[in-house]
Design an enzyme around this catalytic site. Structure first.
Site, PDB file in Angstrom:
ATOM      1  N   LYS A  52     -24.718  73.402 148.089  1.00 40.50           N
ATOM      2  CA  LYS A  52     -23.351  73.945 148.153  1.00 40.50           C
ATOM      3  C   LYS A  52     -23.390  75.429 148.520  1.00 40.50           C
ATOM      4  O   LYS A  52     -22.610  75.905 149.344  1.00 40.50           O
ATOM      5  CB  LYS A  52     -22.632  73.721 146.813  1.00 40.50           C
ATOM      6  CG  LYS A  52     -22.276  72.259 146.592  1.00 40.50           C
ATOM      7  CD  LYS A  52     -21.767  71.949 145.194  1.00 40.50           C
ATOM      8  CE  LYS A  52     -21.633  70.421 145.054  1.00 40.50           C
ATOM      9  NZ  LYS A  52     -21.079  69.986 143.762  1.00 40.50           N
ATOM     10  N   GLN A  96     -20.680  72.521 137.995  1.00 45.28           N
ATOM     11  CA  GLN A  96     -21.441  71.329 138.372  1.00 45.28           C
ATOM     12  C   GLN A  96     -21.505  70.338 137.213  1.00 45.28           C
ATOM     13  O   GLN A  96     -21.813  70.710 136.077  1.00 45.28           O
ATOM     14  CB  GLN A  96     -22.853  71.746 138.833  1.00 45.28           C
ATOM     15  CG  GLN A  96     -23.702  70.615 139.383  1.00 45.28           C
ATOM     16  CD  GLN A  96     -23.138  69.982 140.658  1.00 45.28           C
ATOM     17  OE1 GLN A  96     -22.422  70.616 141.428  1.00 45.28           O
ATOM     18  NE2 GLN A  96     -23.444  68.717 140.876  1.00 45.28           N
ATOM     19  N   ASP A 119     -12.833  71.430 143.264  1.00 48.33           N
ATOM     20  CA  ASP A 119     -13.332  70.056 143.118  1.00 48.33           C
ATOM     21  C   ASP A 119     -12.180  69.043 143.076  1.00 48.33           C
ATOM     22  O   ASP A 119     -12.402  67.844 143.252  1.00 48.33           O
ATOM     23  CB  ASP A 119     -14.121  69.916 141.808  1.00 48.33           C
ATOM     24  CG  ASP A 119     -15.618  70.043 141.995  1.00 48.33           C
ATOM     25  OD1 ASP A 119     -16.116  69.574 143.033  1.00 48.33           O
ATOM     26  OD2 ASP A 119     -16.272  70.603 141.096  1.00 48.33           O
TER      27      ASP A 119
HETATM   28  N1  GUN Z   1     -21.574  66.162 140.205  1.00 53.93           N
HETATM   29  C1  GUN Z   1     -21.670  65.137 141.083  1.00 53.93           C
HETATM   30  N2  GUN Z   1     -20.732  65.260 142.056  1.00 53.93           N
HETATM   31  C2  GUN Z   1     -20.034  66.380 141.775  1.00 53.93           C
HETATM   32  C3  GUN Z   1     -18.957  67.042 142.425  1.00 53.93           C
HETATM   33  O1  GUN Z   1     -18.408  66.610 143.447  1.00 53.93           O
HETATM   34  N3  GUN Z   1     -18.535  68.199 141.827  1.00 53.93           N
HETATM   35  C4  GUN Z   1     -19.089  68.684 140.694  1.00 53.93           C
HETATM   36  N4  GUN Z   1     -18.593  69.803 140.177  1.00 53.93           N
HETATM   37  N5  GUN Z   1     -20.092  68.090 140.069  1.00 53.93           N
HETATM   38  C5  GUN Z   1     -20.559  66.955 140.609  1.00 53.93           C
END
Ligand code: GUN
Length: 281
Positions: A52, A96, A119
């Site tokens: 990311k 996350q 998100d």
């Molecule tokens: N863990 C797995 N997929 C995601 C996501 O799309 N966003 C976040 N914040 N955590 C995750």
């Protein structure tokens, strides 16, 4: 031969478009910043978080990293979110998941300012999606819509079956497909006669987390098959929820794993980061 939907190439196309938009914003004196928070050091989460941050760098979004210890308290995390909510120079906040068991995920998601919730997990954004109002949309389902559109797959009026009902993928996916005028069915672990249901699908979206579960018996001839799964097979290789070799000969288009849905999630996160600027005006 099925068409292989190339998520890597489509993700790159989107990231290049976003890079231009980010540059234009910067020229107008509007920098975009994403705060990325990780609690603990789960290796898979570290890989996702690093990807990311790399995506941000490519597009020209500033990323700020916050790494909390595995045993950090819920209050410590909520305090940090409160600070990031208040900071005018932070546009997006990403915590996350999964979080360590002693931290209540729901409280954390609710604590993020909905206008910075890139998100799309906050109940306000989920509700907005449900009634067709502006807001952030969960990145993986939003990425699948882009994959379908940019591959020329007609959605309107077609039968879409989504396998899986999670808050992150299945439920928002169903709302987005409905918004695109598909006829939508959500199937799940308690669905009876599952194969009969999935064989109705013109577009089948598998998000069940079971390695290679979907064989050709689940798929109508000529269907478009989207594989959201990221699993490890018995031999340790990355694989999806779909048995690719078995399904590919009977469908008209299919996403591979890796290189299908996965790269789209990050592209849509970066898209949401730029959108945050509009929502915060
Ligand atoms: N863990 C797995 N997929 C995601 C996501 O799309 N966003 C976040 N914040 N955590 C995750």
């Amino acid at each position: 031969m099925a068409k292989i939907i190339d998520g890597k190439a489509i993700s790159k196309q989107i990231r290049d478009e976003l890079r231009i938009r980010a540059g234009e914003l910067l020229e107008k004196g509007i920098p975009v910043t994403l705060a990325v928070v990780q609690v603990g050091a789960d290796p898979a989460s570290t890989v996702y978080v690093n990807n990311k941050k790399k995506g941000c760098e490519y597009v020209g979004i500033r990323s700020l990293s916050y790494e909390l210890a595995e045993d950090a308290g819920e209050d410590e995390l909520l305090c940090l979110i409160d600070e990031l909510n208040r900071r005018a120079d932070v546009n997006g906040i990403l915590v996350q998941l999964p979080l360590p068991a002693h931290i209540r995920e729901e409280r954390v998601i609710r604590a993020i300012d909905p206008k910075k919730d890139v998100d799309g997990f906050h109940p306000q954004n989920v509700g907005a999606l449900c009634i067709g109002q502006p807001g952030f949309v969960s990145c993986t389902p939003a990425g699948i819509i882009q994959l379908l559109r940019r591959s020329g797959v007609e959605i309107s009026g077609r039968e879409c079956v989504i396998l899986g009902r999670s808050n992150i993928v299945g439920k928002p996916m169903s709302l987005l497909m409905l918004r695109e005028n598909a006829t939508v069915t959500i199937a799940h672990s308690r669905t009876e006669n599952l194969r009969e249901v999935t064989r109705r699908a013109d577009i089948l979206i598998a998000a069940v987390g079971k390695p290679k579960m979907i064989t050709r018996e689940y798929v109508k001839e000529g269907a478009v098959v989207i594989d959201v799964g990221i699993n490890r097979s018995a031999d340790g290789k990355l694989c999806g929820d779909v048995n690719f070799e078995d399904v590919e000969p009977v469908c008209s288009a299919i996403t591979p794993v890796p290189g299908g849905v996965g790269p789209m999630t990050i592209a849509m996160l970066l898209h949401n980061c730029l959108e945050s600027v509009n929502l915060q005006l």
